[in-house]
Design a protein around this motif. Structure first.
Motif, PDB file in Angstrom:
ATOM      1  N   GLN A 126       0.841  -1.202   0.000  1.00 24.68           N
ATOM      2  CA  GLN A 126       0.000   0.000   0.000  1.00 24.68           C
ATOM      3  C   GLN A 126       0.869   1.243   0.000  1.00 24.68           C
ATOM      4  OE1 GLN A 126      -2.739   0.103   3.275  1.00 24.68           O
ATOM      5  NE2 GLN A 126      -3.717  -1.837   2.777  1.00 24.68           N
ATOM      6  N   VAL A 127       0.400   2.278  -0.681  1.00 31.71           N
ATOM      7  CA  VAL A 127       0.956   3.627  -0.587  1.00 31.71           C
ATOM      8  C   VAL A 127      -0.090   4.466   0.116  1.00 31.71           C
ATOM      9  CG1 VAL A 127       1.761   5.643  -1.849  1.00 31.71           C
ATOM     10  CG2 VAL A 127       2.315   3.354  -2.692  1.00 31.71           C
ATOM     11  N   GLY A 128       0.219   4.905   1.353  1.00 26.88           N
ATOM     12  CA  GLY A 128      -0.820   5.501   2.182  1.00 26.88           C
ATOM     13  C   GLY A 128      -1.809   4.399   2.528  1.00 26.88           C
ATOM     14  N   ASN A 129      -3.075   4.639   2.287  1.00 24.13           N
ATOM     15  CA  ASN A 129      -4.074   3.587   2.537  1.00 24.13           C
ATOM     16  C   ASN A 129      -4.595   2.982   1.234  1.00 24.13           C
ATOM     17  OD1 ASN A 129      -5.544   5.692   1.553  1.00 24.13           O
ATOM     18  ND2 ASN A 129      -6.926   5.899   3.307  1.00 24.13           N
ATOM     19  N   ARG A 130      -3.838   3.198   0.151  1.00 29.76           N
ATOM     20  CA  ARG A 130      -4.275   2.740  -1.163  1.00 29.76           C
ATOM     21  C   ARG A 130      -3.450   1.527  -1.611  1.00 29.76           C
ATOM     22  NH1 ARG A 130      -3.760   6.148  -6.871  1.00 29.76           N
ATOM     23  NH2 ARG A 130      -4.473   4.469  -8.227  1.00 29.76           N
TER      24      ARG A 130
ATOM     25  N   SER B 140       0.012  -2.295  -9.581  1.00 30.96           N
ATOM     26  CA  SER B 140       0.805  -2.104 -10.790  1.00 30.96           C
ATOM     27  C   SER B 140       1.767  -0.945 -10.577  1.00 30.96           C
ATOM     28  CB  SER B 140      -0.101  -1.803 -11.994  1.00 30.96           C
ATOM     29  OG  SER B 140      -0.704  -0.533 -11.861  1.00 30.96           O
ATOM     30  N   VAL B 141       2.794  -0.902 -11.427  1.00 36.97           N
ATOM     31  CA  VAL B 141       3.750   0.197 -11.365  1.00 36.97           C
ATOM     32  C   VAL B 141       3.050   1.521 -11.651  1.00 36.97           C
ATOM     33  CG1 VAL B 141       5.832   1.166 -12.413  1.00 36.97           C
ATOM     34  CG2 VAL B 141       5.701  -1.277 -11.963  1.00 36.97           C
ATOM     35  N   LYS B 142       2.057   1.471 -12.539  1.00 38.38           N
ATOM     36  CA  LYS B 142       1.295   2.683 -12.850  1.00 38.38           C
ATOM     37  C   LYS B 142       0.562   3.198 -11.620  1.00 38.38           C
ATOM     38  CE  LYS B 142      -2.057   4.504 -16.177  1.00 38.38           C
ATOM     39  NZ  LYS B 142      -2.953   4.178 -17.311  1.00 38.38           N
ATOM     40  N   ASP B 143      -0.036   2.274 -10.833  1.00 37.22           N
ATOM     41  CA  ASP B 143      -0.696   2.677  -9.580  1.00 37.22           C
ATOM     42  C   ASP B 143       0.280   3.416  -8.676  1.00 37.22           C
ATOM     43  OD1 ASP B 143      -2.758  -0.306  -9.134  1.00 37.22           O
ATOM     44  OD2 ASP B 143      -3.084   1.518 -10.291  1.00 37.22           O
ATOM     45  N   PHE B 144       1.480   2.851  -8.561  1.00 39.85           N
ATOM     46  CA  PHE B 144       2.492   3.433  -7.681  1.00 39.85           C
ATOM     47  C   PHE B 144       2.881   4.834  -8.162  1.00 39.85           C
ATOM     48  CE2 PHE B 144       5.852   3.244  -4.572  1.00 39.85           C
ATOM     49  CZ  PHE B 144       6.876   4.008  -5.123  1.00 39.85           C
TER      50      PHE B 144
ATOM     51  N   VAL C 180       5.271   9.621   2.781  1.00 36.90           N
ATOM     52  CA  VAL C 180       4.053   8.800   2.772  1.00 36.90           C
ATOM     53  C   VAL C 180       4.339   7.493   3.513  1.00 36.90           C
ATOM     54  CG1 VAL C 180       4.628   7.699   0.557  1.00 36.90           C
ATOM     55  CG2 VAL C 180       2.251   7.780   1.317  1.00 36.90           C
ATOM     56  N   LEU C 181       3.319   6.967   4.162  1.00 32.86           N
ATOM     57  CA  LEU C 181       3.448   5.706   4.881  1.00 32.86           C
ATOM     58  C   LEU C 181       3.219   4.550   3.910  1.00 32.86           C
ATOM     59  CD1 LEU C 181       3.901   4.774   7.846  1.00 32.86           C
ATOM     60  CD2 LEU C 181       1.416   4.514   8.014  1.00 32.86           C
ATOM     61  N   LEU C 182       4.199   3.644   3.857  1.00 33.09           N
ATOM     62  CA  LEU C 182       4.078   2.448   3.017  1.00 33.09           C
ATOM     63  C   LEU C 182       3.829   1.226   3.886  1.00 33.09           C
ATOM     64  CD1 LEU C 182       7.065   2.700   0.478  1.00 33.09           C
ATOM     65  CD2 LEU C 182       4.746   3.588   0.234  1.00 33.09           C
ATOM     66  N   LEU C 183       2.982   0.332   3.400  1.00 37.03           N
ATOM     67  CA  LEU C 183       2.837  -0.983   4.003  1.00 37.03           C
ATOM     68  C   LEU C 183       3.578  -1.952   3.103  1.00 37.03           C
ATOM     69  CD1 LEU C 183       1.648  -2.927   6.114  1.00 37.03           C
ATOM     70  CD2 LEU C 183      -0.371  -3.140   4.620  1.00 37.03           C
ATOM     71  N   ILE C 184       4.563  -2.659   3.668  1.00 37.55           N
ATOM     72  CA  ILE C 184       5.354  -3.596   2.878  1.00 37.55           C
ATOM     73  C   ILE C 184       5.338  -4.976   3.523  1.00 37.55           C
ATOM     74  CG2 ILE C 184       6.862  -1.729   2.081  1.00 37.55           C
ATOM     75  CD1 ILE C 184       9.052  -2.927   3.903  1.00 37.55           C
ATOM     76  N   ARG C 185       5.649  -5.972   2.725  1.00 39.86           N
ATOM     77  CA  ARG C 185       5.845  -7.341   3.231  1.00 39.86           C
ATOM     78  C   ARG C 185       7.342  -7.643   3.146  1.00 39.86           C
ATOM     79  NH1 ARG C 185       2.950 -12.286   3.637  1.00 39.86           N
ATOM     80  NH2 ARG C 185       1.192 -10.914   4.142  1.00 39.86           N
TER      81      ARG C 185
END
Length: 368
Positions: free
Chosen positions: A323-327, A331-335, A350-355
């Motif tokens: 996620q980027v923020g809460n989104r 796809s790379v385009k989304d990012f 921005v807050l990222l959620l990563i695995r």
């Protein structure tokens, strides 16, 4: 030059999205060119143009040198069209060899302080004999005198395959490897080799019995001291050939024979929908197999540029951005769209959620 055609080396990023390509031989002579093939993994491309009505075509062929013989401190000359200024020549030295800066999958750049600017990409880096020893490719914009060129020996290997086959066939093991850090060396009690962090199910490595945690120290009698050495050795090994590997497993040295496979098309990391932005991330979408294995959807971090915003934020190669923020990003385009929207909105981070290694983790990514 053969069979009435010029084959021209350039960068993949220069031509891969071009609608039309024109080659200018001199002020009054232009020719339409065709893409023979591109290889984003190394950022090498080959285009072709016919030699009809070109006077003395043999005199226009550049002599290719041997980049393996380069030494730090050697004089080099960069030629290109920076900012549209045609046939610009700058002079410098080889500052370093075998550099990795996180913009392609296979990197062994020549670093030079010869002035390289936007517009130099795809142009030659030559030695004082006039032999082409590299293809000018990249700069680190935040520094001065930091230019990078693809070694001509690597470019020749790629170009020969593009001309003959239209694509590049690479050897493949199916492992994720990493260099041994000083901390790891102290913990493992070993100061050589590269460690296997992941083995793809059903891959040549899996079939040969390689395991996560194995430390590869030798391949076909050659010592392995860093990831790049093993990566390039396997890349150049023809699929189907067996190689002998020595690994350290739980403190004991064992020998294995591995039959090298061909890198599958669906593992062409970085070839489609990849991005290398000023944030310093190289991203690609997860394959369906990886989504199933990891149990998530997102973007895999293939590379992180040194001293970039991404590196300073603590993002590592192998992380999966969820996620980027809460989104959510699929796809790379989304990012790209998310980052651009945040910047336009005046956001500095921005807050990222990563695995990472099977666990979710929040990180703050700096945007400026």
């Amino acid at each position: 030059h053969k069979k009435g055609k010029f084959y021209i080396l350039t960068n993949s990023h220069v031509v891969q999205n071009a609608r039309a390509i024109t080659v200018r031989f001199d002020k009054h002579t232009e020719k339409k060119a065709r893409i023979v093939g591109t290889d984003p993994k190394t950022d090498v491309a080959v285009i072709e143009v016919d030699d009809k009505d070109i006077p003395d075509p043999q005199s226009r062929i550049a002599k290719l040198g041997d980049s393996d013989k380069l030494k730090v401190g050697q004089l080099v000359i960069a030629i290109g069209n920076p900012y549209g200024l045609e046939r610009t020549v700058t002079v410098g030295v080889v500052s370093a060899l075998r550099r990795a800066i996180g913009i392609t999958q296979y990197e062994s750049f020549i670093q030079t302080d010869a002035a390289i600017n936007p517009g130099n990409s795809g142009g030659p880096l030559v030695n004082i004999k006039g032999e082409v020893i590299g293809i000018n490719t990249a700069i680190l914009a935040e520094g001065q005198g930091l230019g990078f060129a693809i070694p001509i020996n690597l470019a020749k290997w790629v170009a020969d395959q593009l001309i003959e086959k239209g694509k590049v066939v690479r050897g493949w093991l199916g492992v994720v490897i990493q260099d041994i850090t000083p901390e790891m060396a102290e913990n493992l009690g070993i100061k050589e080799g590269v460690i296997i962090a992941q083995v793809m199910p059903g891959s040549p490595a899996d079939k040969a019995g390689l395991r996560v945690g194995d430390i590869v120290v030798e391949i076909d009698g050659q010592k392995v001291n860093e990831v790049r050495e093993l990566q390039f050795k396997i890349m150049r090994t023809p699929p189907g050939k067996e190689v002998n590997m020595k690994v350290i497993r739980e403190g004991k040295e064992i020998s294995l024979r591995v039959k090298v496979g061909e890198m599958p098309e669906d593992r062409q990391v970085g070839e489609q929908d990849q991005t290398q932005t000023d944030i310093g991330l190289m991203l690609r979408e997860l394959t369906p197999e990886e989504e199933k294995r990891f149990g998530v959807k997102g973007l895999l971090v293939v590379g992180v540029a040194p001293n970039s915003l991404a590196m300073q934020s603590g993002i590592l190669p192998g992380d999966i951005i969820l996620q980027v923020g809460n989104r959510p990003v699929y796809s790379v385009k989304d990012f790209q769209q998310s980052i651009e929207a945040l910047r336009q909105g005046g956001k500095n981070s921005v807050l990222l959620l990563i695995r990472r290694r099977g666990n979710n983790l929040f990180l703050v990514l700096r945007l400026r």
